[in-house]
Write an enzyme that holds these catalytic residues in place. Structure first.
Site, PDB file in Angstrom:
ATOM      1  N   HIS A  93       0.808  -1.221   0.000  1.00 38.25           N
ATOM      2  CA  HIS A  93       0.000   0.000   0.000  1.00 38.25           C
ATOM      3  C   HIS A  93       0.841   1.271   0.000  1.00 38.25           C
ATOM      4  CE1 HIS A  93      -3.832  -1.924   0.256  1.00 38.25           C
ATOM      5  NE2 HIS A  93      -3.483  -2.607   1.314  1.00 38.25           N
ATOM      6  N   HIS A 146       7.779   6.857   4.372  1.00 44.69           N
ATOM      7  CA  HIS A 146       6.936   6.279   3.330  1.00 44.69           C
ATOM      8  C   HIS A 146       6.008   7.373   2.836  1.00 44.69           C
ATOM      9  CE1 HIS A 146       4.718   5.759   7.112  1.00 44.69           C
ATOM     10  NE2 HIS A 146       3.693   6.122   6.358  1.00 44.69           N
ATOM     11  N   HIS A 150       2.212   8.850   1.037  1.00 50.86           N
ATOM     12  CA  HIS A 150       0.768   8.719   0.807  1.00 50.86           C
ATOM     13  C   HIS A 150       0.378   9.626  -0.350  1.00 50.86           C
ATOM     14  CE1 HIS A 150      -0.131   6.561   4.620  1.00 50.86           C
ATOM     15  NE2 HIS A 150       0.940   7.228   5.043  1.00 50.86           N
ATOM     16  N   GLU A 173      -2.608  12.579   3.765  1.00 46.90           N
ATOM     17  CA  GLU A 173      -3.589  12.143   4.772  1.00 46.90           C
ATOM     18  C   GLU A 173      -4.065  13.335   5.591  1.00 46.90           C
ATOM     19  OE1 GLU A 173      -1.717   8.539   6.640  1.00 46.90           O
ATOM     20  OE2 GLU A 173      -3.409   7.681   5.515  1.00 46.90           O
ATOM     21  N   HIS A 213       5.813  10.555   5.424  1.00 52.85           N
ATOM     22  CA  HIS A 213       5.805  10.305   6.862  1.00 52.85           C
ATOM     23  C   HIS A 213       7.163   9.788   7.308  1.00 52.85           C
ATOM     24  CE1 HIS A 213       1.133   9.886   7.052  1.00 52.85           C
ATOM     25  NE2 HIS A 213       1.549  11.145   7.113  1.00 52.85           N
ATOM     26  N   THR A 219      -1.846   5.573  11.005  1.00 56.08           N
ATOM     27  CA  THR A 219      -2.981   5.787  10.094  1.00 56.08           C
ATOM     28  C   THR A 219      -3.341   4.517   9.328  1.00 56.08           C
ATOM     29  OG1 THR A 219      -1.606   6.548   8.255  1.00 56.08           O
ATOM     30  CG2 THR A 219      -2.351   8.218   9.827  1.00 56.08           C
TER      31      THR A 219
HETATM   32 ZN   LIG Z   1       1.947   7.059   6.798  1.00 55.69          ZN
END
Ligand SMILES: [Zn+2]
Length: 256
Positions: free
Chosen positions: A93, A118, A120, A124, A137, A205
């Protein structure tokens, strides 16, 4: 067995046991639990996915950042970031960059070691109800308590990011695939020059959404080109958990 009714009952019990053991909905350990960003395994079901899930808790992340309170007691986050070789992993993911030991920050007088960052796509966290096309993050862990301090860096579409450009054509394309290189970079390469940030108490998260995170979301974004952002988006797809209620939590603001 002589009694056909008893045999039937025994057989039924046996089948029932097998069915239950194989039922994917039976609560299981949160280690390596499967989840998605929509459908039956989507965010609204994460609270029931596994035994220790905290996803239905009241200190969850991400959040919409609005109405933050200026706090003059906060300081810039002391960052000791050293060079790391390149270790990229496709986690299914998300795309994750693991760090060699040696980088850390200090939050509330405690040291947190940088483990990985990593990404997103889109972001987020939201700021005043708007999200950025990407968020990084940077996950730091306190070796003593196991608690985390995560620095969120919003990425806006703009100029090509010189450091990311070394990696975008090497992002591993399938789950668990890796890319290793001797080439070094530092987390500093991705930090905005203005050290202003928002901070609040929240959670992971992704399941199990453990409420062990001091969040530090940098106020000012960095830039990457649309092409660079799309390299990540193409691999990790939509991987942003919707914003969660603050439930009385205060978001503090530090002006760097
Ligand atoms: Zn994250």
């Amino acid at each position: 067995m002589k009694n056909p009714l008893l045999s039937l009952m025994t057989l039924s019990l046996l089948l029932f046991n097998i069915a239950c053991k194989d039922d994917p909905k039976t609560p299981q350990s949160c280690d390596a639990v499967e989840f998605e960003y929509d459908g039956d395994l989507g965010p609204e079901h994460w609270g029931d996915l596994c035994l220790d899930s905290e996803c239905n808790g009241n200190s969850q992340s991400p959040v919409n950042i609005a109405g933050a309170t200026d706090d003059v007691a906060l300081t810039d986050i002391p960052q000791t970031y050293t060079a790391t070789a390149t270790h990229i992993v496709n986690k299914g993911h998300t795309i994750q960059f693991n760090f060699d030991a040696g980088s850390s920050i200090v939050v509330n007088g405690e040291k947190y070691d940088l483990l990985q960052f990593h990404t997103h796509t889109h972001s987020e966290h939201e700021v005043n109800g708007a999200h950025a096309p990407m968020e990084m993050h940077f996950v730091h862990k306190n070796a003593g308590t196991g608690k985390l301090a995560v620095i969120g860096v919003l990425v806006e579409e703009g100029a090509e990011n010189a450091t990311l450009e070394h990696f975008v054509s090497h992002l591993p394309e399938t789950k668990d695939a890796t890319y290793e290189a001797a080439e070094t970079f530092s987390a500093t390469d991705f930090m905005p020059s203005d050290k202003s940030y928002f901070t609040y108490s929240g959670s992971l998260t992704t399941p199990p959404c453990s409420e062990i995170v001091t969040w530090i979301v940098m106020e000012h974004p960095i830039e990457a080109s649309l092409d660079q952002i799309e390299h990540f988006e193409h691999l990790e797809h939509e991987n942003a958990r919707p914003v969660q209620p603050l439930d009385g939590r205060i978001i503090k603001h530090h002006k760097g």
